[in-house]
Design a protein around this motif. Sequence first.
Motif, short mmCIF file in Angstrom:
data_model
loop_
_atom_site.label_atom_id
_atom_site.label_comp_id
_atom_site.label_asym_id
_atom_site.label_seq_id
_atom_site.Cartn_x
_atom_site.Cartn_y
_atom_site.Cartn_z
N ILE A 247 0.94 -1.26 0.08
CA ILE A 247 0.04 -0.06 -0.12
C ILE A 247 1.02 1.14 0.03
CG2 ILE A 247 -1.82 1.25 1.12
CD1 ILE A 247 -2.63 -1.42 2.59
N ALA A 248 0.61 2.30 -0.74
CA ALA A 248 1.57 3.46 -0.71
C ALA A 248 0.49 4.82 -0.95
CB ALA A 248 2.23 3.26 -2.17
N LEU A 249 1.09 5.74 -0.30
CA LEU A 249 0.34 7.19 -0.26
C LEU A 249 1.47 7.90 -1.47
CD1 LEU A 249 0.00 7.98 3.34
CD2 LEU A 249 -1.50 6.80 1.63
N GLU A 250 0.83 8.58 -2.50
CA GLU A 250 1.47 9.06 -3.55
C GLU A 250 1.49 10.61 -3.41
OE1 GLU A 250 0.55 8.31 -8.28
OE2 GLU A 250 -0.96 8.88 -7.17
N MET A 251 2.14 11.15 -4.27
CA MET A 251 2.45 12.69 -4.68
C MET A 251 2.49 12.99 -6.13
SD MET A 251 6.12 13.75 -3.09
CE MET A 251 7.64 12.43 -3.48
N GLU A 252 1.85 13.82 -6.64
CA GLU A 252 1.86 13.98 -8.00
C GLU A 252 2.01 15.59 -8.19
OE1 GLU A 252 -0.01 12.09 -11.00
OE2 GLU A 252 -0.32 10.25 -10.09
N TRP A 253 3.05 16.21 -8.00
CA TRP A 253 3.29 17.44 -8.24
C TRP A 253 2.25 18.45 -7.42
CZ3 TRP A 253 3.13 14.32 -12.78
CH2 TRP A 253 4.33 14.08 -13.21
N ALA A 254 1.83 18.13 -6.44
CA ALA A 254 1.12 19.13 -5.49
C ALA A 254 1.32 18.64 -4.21
CB ALA A 254 -0.24 18.78 -5.72
N GLU A 255 1.33 19.46 -3.30
CA GLU A 255 1.27 19.47 -1.75
C GLU A 255 0.08 18.88 -1.23
OE1 GLU A 255 1.92 22.51 2.26
OE2 GLU A 255 1.47 23.24 0.27
N VAL A 256 0.36 17.73 -0.25
CA VAL A 256 -0.77 17.26 0.27
C VAL A 256 -0.47 16.37 1.70
CG1 VAL A 256 -0.15 15.04 -0.79
CG2 VAL A 256 -2.52 15.29 -0.34
N MET A 257 -1.41 16.46 2.40
CA MET A 257 -1.17 16.06 3.93
C MET A 257 -2.08 14.91 4.22
SD MET A 257 -1.15 19.70 5.52
CE MET A 257 -1.68 20.44 3.96
N PHE A 258 -1.67 13.86 5.05
CA PHE A 258 -2.45 12.81 5.55
C PHE A 258 -2.29 12.74 6.99
CE2 PHE A 258 -0.76 11.86 1.59
CZ PHE A 258 -1.64 11.07 0.73
N ARG A 259 -3.32 12.12 7.68
CA ARG A 259 -3.30 11.83 9.00
C ARG A 259 -4.26 10.73 9.37
NH1 ARG A 259 -7.20 17.02 11.42
NH2 ARG A 259 -9.13 15.97 10.55
N ASN A 260 -4.12 10.10 10.63
CA ASN A 260 -4.99 9.10 11.05
C ASN A 260 -5.08 7.99 9.84
OD1 ASN A 260 -5.94 10.65 13.23
ND2 ASN A 260 -7.37 11.54 12.32
N VAL A 261 -3.78 7.51 9.66
CA VAL A 261 -3.61 6.45 8.67
C VAL A 261 -3.88 5.02 9.12
CG1 VAL A 261 -2.28 5.37 6.62
CG2 VAL A 261 -2.32 7.93 7.13
N MET A 262 -4.82 4.35 9.20
CA MET A 262 -5.28 3.43 10.00
C MET A 262 -5.72 2.17 9.02
SD MET A 262 -4.96 4.49 13.22
CE MET A 262 -5.82 3.52 14.28
N ILE A 263 -5.53 0.85 9.63
CA ILE A 263 -5.77 -0.20 8.77
C ILE A 263 -6.43 -1.22 9.89
CG2 ILE A 263 -3.70 -1.31 8.87
CD1 ILE A 263 -4.22 -2.05 5.76
N ARG A 264 -7.32 -2.19 9.45
CA ARG A 264 -7.56 -3.27 10.18
C ARG A 264 -8.06 -4.57 9.57
NH1 ARG A 264 -14.25 -3.55 11.27
NH2 ARG A 264 -14.77 -2.52 9.56
N PRO A 265 -7.38 -5.60 9.77
CA PRO A 265 -7.63 -6.88 8.91
C PRO A 265 -9.02 -7.16 8.80
CG PRO A 265 -5.69 -7.01 10.34
CD PRO A 265 -6.80 -6.04 10.93
N LEU A 266 -9.44 -7.79 7.83
CA LEU A 266 -10.86 -8.46 7.79
C LEU A 266 -10.96 -9.93 7.66
CD1 LEU A 266 -12.31 -5.98 5.21
CD2 LEU A 266 -12.77 -5.83 7.51
N ASP A 267 -11.26 -10.62 8.74
CA ASP A 267 -11.18 -12.07 8.78
C ASP A 267 -12.32 -12.54 7.92
OD1 ASP A 267 -13.48 -11.86 10.63
OD2 ASP A 267 -12.30 -12.18 11.97
N HIS A 268 -12.45 -13.84 7.78
CA HIS A 268 -13.65 -14.64 7.11
C HIS A 268 -14.92 -14.15 7.68
CE1 HIS A 268 -10.79 -16.44 4.52
NE2 HIS A 268 -10.22 -17.57 5.65
#
Length: 280
Positions: A247-268
């Motif tokens: 998983i990646a966070l991208e930049m393309e010639w523009a200023e950008v900010m991220f916060r609260n980058v969270m993930i949770r696994p999904l079981d069956h």
Amino acid sequence: MNRRELIANSACLALSSLLPLSTKAAEAETGWRPLFDGKSLDGLRFYQEGVGDVDKLGTVSIDKGGILHFLPPSYKGTTAPPGHISTVAEWENYHLRLDFRYGETRWPPRKLQRRNSGILYHMGPETDRLFPDCVEFQLEEGDVGDAIMVNTLGLQGPSLGGTPLWPNWIPAFPSDYQTPVRAGIYSRQWHKHTGGYERLDEWNRVDLYAFDDQAAHLVNGRIVNTIFKMLKTDASGNKVPLTRGRIALEMEWAEVMFRNVMIRPLDHKAIDRIKAQGSD
């Protein structure tokens, strides 16, 4: 305790049951974990076109409050080649959530164009490059929620009454893949989102559900795009289900900010609940 005190205490108990849990309690309750810890880039790796895998110019900073800032005011470069930071680990069957907002600065050759960024998912383990094989959750102004299949394939969920099909593919629907547009080493399908829920110059929350060979893109709490039967080409040239990757966070010639980058696994069990009711 008199009647008035009893009613007041009961009301307080009822109200307290409606209050949000603390972040730590919510994480323990639901299985959320930080993908970015707000302090360092541990578990992540950097790449910028023409620069490489070492951030020599201060392209990425970590601001107060754990905000991940791409191309901040302290950036030392005279140009701003695109790039990304990506997880070292591969992920499958998960729910990703983060907040993002655009900054003010844009760079040539897109200084007069829309600000742009993206979440890249199901990236392969190969060496990073400008546009790796992946699925992009587009974060460009006006296109937030689009899905771009980079050297991959997917069937877009048809719009049913103005909202994308979810959570189950209907076998009666056509399963012909949109012909990709080819340019050099890249082959792209571009699946446009439905609905406009982004907020310019404010924080936006986006969610990505990715499990099995399907995904849903949400913008500020609404599904705007769904992709099914995702495929990649394996080392033998065969088309196989695309179900996991970095998983990646991208930049393309523009200023950008991220916060609260969270993930949770999904079981069956969680996946079965989503397939039964559309959410977990």
